[in-house]
Design a protein around this motif. Sequence first.
Motif, short mmCIF file in Angstrom:
data_model
loop_
_atom_site.label_atom_id
_atom_site.label_comp_id
_atom_site.label_asym_id
_atom_site.label_seq_id
_atom_site.Cartn_x
_atom_site.Cartn_y
_atom_site.Cartn_z
N TYR A 99 0.86 -1.19 0.00
CA TYR A 99 0.00 0.00 0.00
C TYR A 99 0.90 1.25 0.00
O TYR A 99 1.73 1.41 0.88
CB TYR A 99 -0.88 0.03 1.25
N GLU A 100 0.71 2.11 -0.95
CA GLU A 100 1.50 3.34 -1.04
C GLU A 100 0.61 4.51 -1.41
O GLU A 100 -0.09 4.47 -2.42
CB GLU A 100 2.62 3.17 -2.07
N ASP B 268 0.50 -7.44 -6.38
CA ASP B 268 -0.54 -6.59 -5.82
C ASP B 268 0.08 -5.32 -5.24
O ASP B 268 0.38 -5.24 -4.05
CB ASP B 268 -1.32 -7.35 -4.73
N ILE B 269 0.30 -4.36 -6.10
CA ILE B 269 0.89 -3.07 -5.70
C ILE B 269 -0.19 -2.01 -5.84
O ILE B 269 -0.70 -1.77 -6.93
CB ILE B 269 2.10 -2.73 -6.59
N ARG B 270 -0.55 -1.38 -4.75
CA ARG B 270 -1.67 -0.44 -4.74
C ARG B 270 -1.14 0.98 -4.52
O ARG B 270 -0.97 1.41 -3.38
CB ARG B 270 -2.70 -0.83 -3.69
N LEU B 271 -0.87 1.64 -5.62
CA LEU B 271 -0.42 3.03 -5.55
C LEU B 271 -1.62 3.95 -5.34
O LEU B 271 -2.77 3.56 -5.58
CB LEU B 271 0.32 3.40 -6.83
N LEU C 69 -7.24 6.63 -3.54
CA LEU C 69 -7.36 8.08 -3.55
C LEU C 69 -7.74 8.63 -4.92
O LEU C 69 -8.20 9.78 -5.02
CB LEU C 69 -6.05 8.72 -3.08
N GLU C 70 -7.54 7.86 -5.97
CA GLU C 70 -7.92 8.29 -7.31
C GLU C 70 -9.38 7.98 -7.59
O GLU C 70 -10.14 8.84 -8.04
CB GLU C 70 -7.04 7.60 -8.36
N ALA C 71 -9.78 6.74 -7.33
CA ALA C 71 -11.13 6.30 -7.67
C ALA C 71 -12.13 6.51 -6.54
O ALA C 71 -13.35 6.45 -6.76
CB ALA C 71 -11.11 4.82 -8.07
#
Length: 662
Positions: free
Chosen positions: A85-86, A194-197, A230-232
């Motif tokens: 999570y980033e 699974d990298i969640r930017l 934070l985008e969607a």
Amino acid sequence: MAPHAAASGGTPATPAGIDKGGSAGSSDARHNGRGPVAHSAVNGRRRLKRVAIIGGGSAGIVQAQQLHHLSHAADSEVAFERTIYERRPKLGAGLWMCDQEPGECIIRWDEHGRGWPTSGPSEGKGEGEEDRRWPIGAMYEGLRTNIPCDLMSYRDYPFRPRDVSGAFPSRSEVEEYLIRFAADCEESGALGGDIRLNTAVTKLRRLRGPAHDDGQEGEGSTWQIESLDLEAGVRSVDEYDCVVIANGRCNVPSLPPIPGLWNFTSPNANAHRTNKPSRKLLHSAWYRTPHSFSSCKRVVIVGNSSSGMDVARELRGYIVRSEAEILGGGKEEWIQQVKRGEGPEVINSIEDLAKPPAMDYDPLDEHSPAWSKGIKVVPRIRRVEKDGTLLLEDETRLEDVDAIVFATGFNVSYEFVDYSEEPFGRYPLVPALPKREIVGGQEEEKALQRARCEAAQGHDAPPHTASLSPWSTPCAPGPANLDDWLLLYSPDDSLGILGLPTGVVPFVFTHAQARYIASYWAGKARKLPALSRSLAMNDPERWKSRISKDVEEGERDESGVRGNQGPMPLVFGSPSDFDYVDALLEHIDGAGHDPTAQGGEQNRASTTAGELPADAAQAERYWRETTEANLREGREEWYRVKGWRRARRKENKTLRRLTLGY
């Protein structure tokens, strides 16, 4: 060059550095959705563990890398699925990203009169508009590291000579190094699928506690993470077997508890400053350029560690960064302004007048450069009077101060932890600050109460904005309830925290911590022993100390937890940090002592013999020659800290002064 897969249990590293295979059970086993999944499943002969990594900066990426390596060891019985999570839009950079427009530093005051720095809207954003998605970044363009890049690099992943301008790289050069490291890891599959930017963790909770009765530590817990894209704007809930918090400790700027500090910028105090600019009150995390203080005649900088001296040095006209690296330019203009005596008077307020700066010249030393001796050193601030005058510990009064810059570090805080839920309610990760400490003592507390009573009559009192408090969870100088190694959560060692100590070589330090956590959860490392808490963190003997079983058991509560109310101290220094790393590695199977080393070879000094250089040109040549020689010594693997690193640490200050001039 890709990050290496170091030996574990005798398994040799691959020449390319990272196993090119997918995660255990193929990439189809990776969970790329947003819902809960089953835990500790058996995948072939390997048990599958899901691990959440909160933070994708310099610590988070090496944790993912090490979990990958342990999953692919030939004799591994555990396969780790990783989710990163980033909050930021890219991996690796973390706090090394440049936050060039941090917005105004706004101080909010709680009900005890303590100030909390927060960011106002950045340029182009109105009040109340969505703006900042992550905490203020303290880095500015042109900032130089205070340790050489060969010393600060990860094990067996050096800075490339063509990528750095010299021994002490700039902020941007370090950022590029970290981005390259993350990209190499991601390309090889070491970071998982699974990298969640652009994703913030909003809540961490434990659904089920550990089951230690099966003899396997770090087993049996179930953790739940709630997150927000934070985008969607999409919220997700996921479950994990283990969690690593790797989001750093530079998220909450700290101000010391100075009674009356709110008076410095109050409307009543500023009303008397005719034909003068309004006073500035800020934390050093907001510092970007000396030109911000061009209208100031007197500036007080609180603290004389690295950040404080960086600000003081530039205000005194000694600037090593280029014209292009200064926001708005004007480097030479500022230098000439200072030379003409038109710059601000720079005053450094410190805790102990007998302790000079650890990383810089001493302004009180007659042999220091002129720019350093031009910094006036005074005791710490006792209180701020209603007219904004600073009263110091020695009863001196500082009047007509235009700005105060607090270079006073950061607090530890985890805003995603709910302390009303167990185990965090009984064993918090961060202790609450005691109220009396906040207001500075009984005398100040009484004065504060009187001030509140007088507020109704128009007198100055703390502008209580508790309802606007930016920190809904505890903040403190150090954590609580971690083991004696500041690594694993005492009540449940399926939760780990990376990179808390200060005064360390950070990348090397967290790399070793990540290796231990991955090895421990894979069943390839022994449980860390309890240490003597009477020995300070900066005492190398601490890491060799042991306490008896009887003493250890006596320190446990009725639940069997050996907690620590905190705040736990975090300052290490040299050689304690490298001794910590060596001691940590001794508890990992196949790590620690290098069996190929002859006698004391692995701890010998820097390869190049001879005296240290005498000027900048010699220093640059010496650094490049010794760096090349040190790399020829071979890979570091997961053996004890190489002698060349210890030697470089000792000569660091000399090289820095010759190279950078401070």
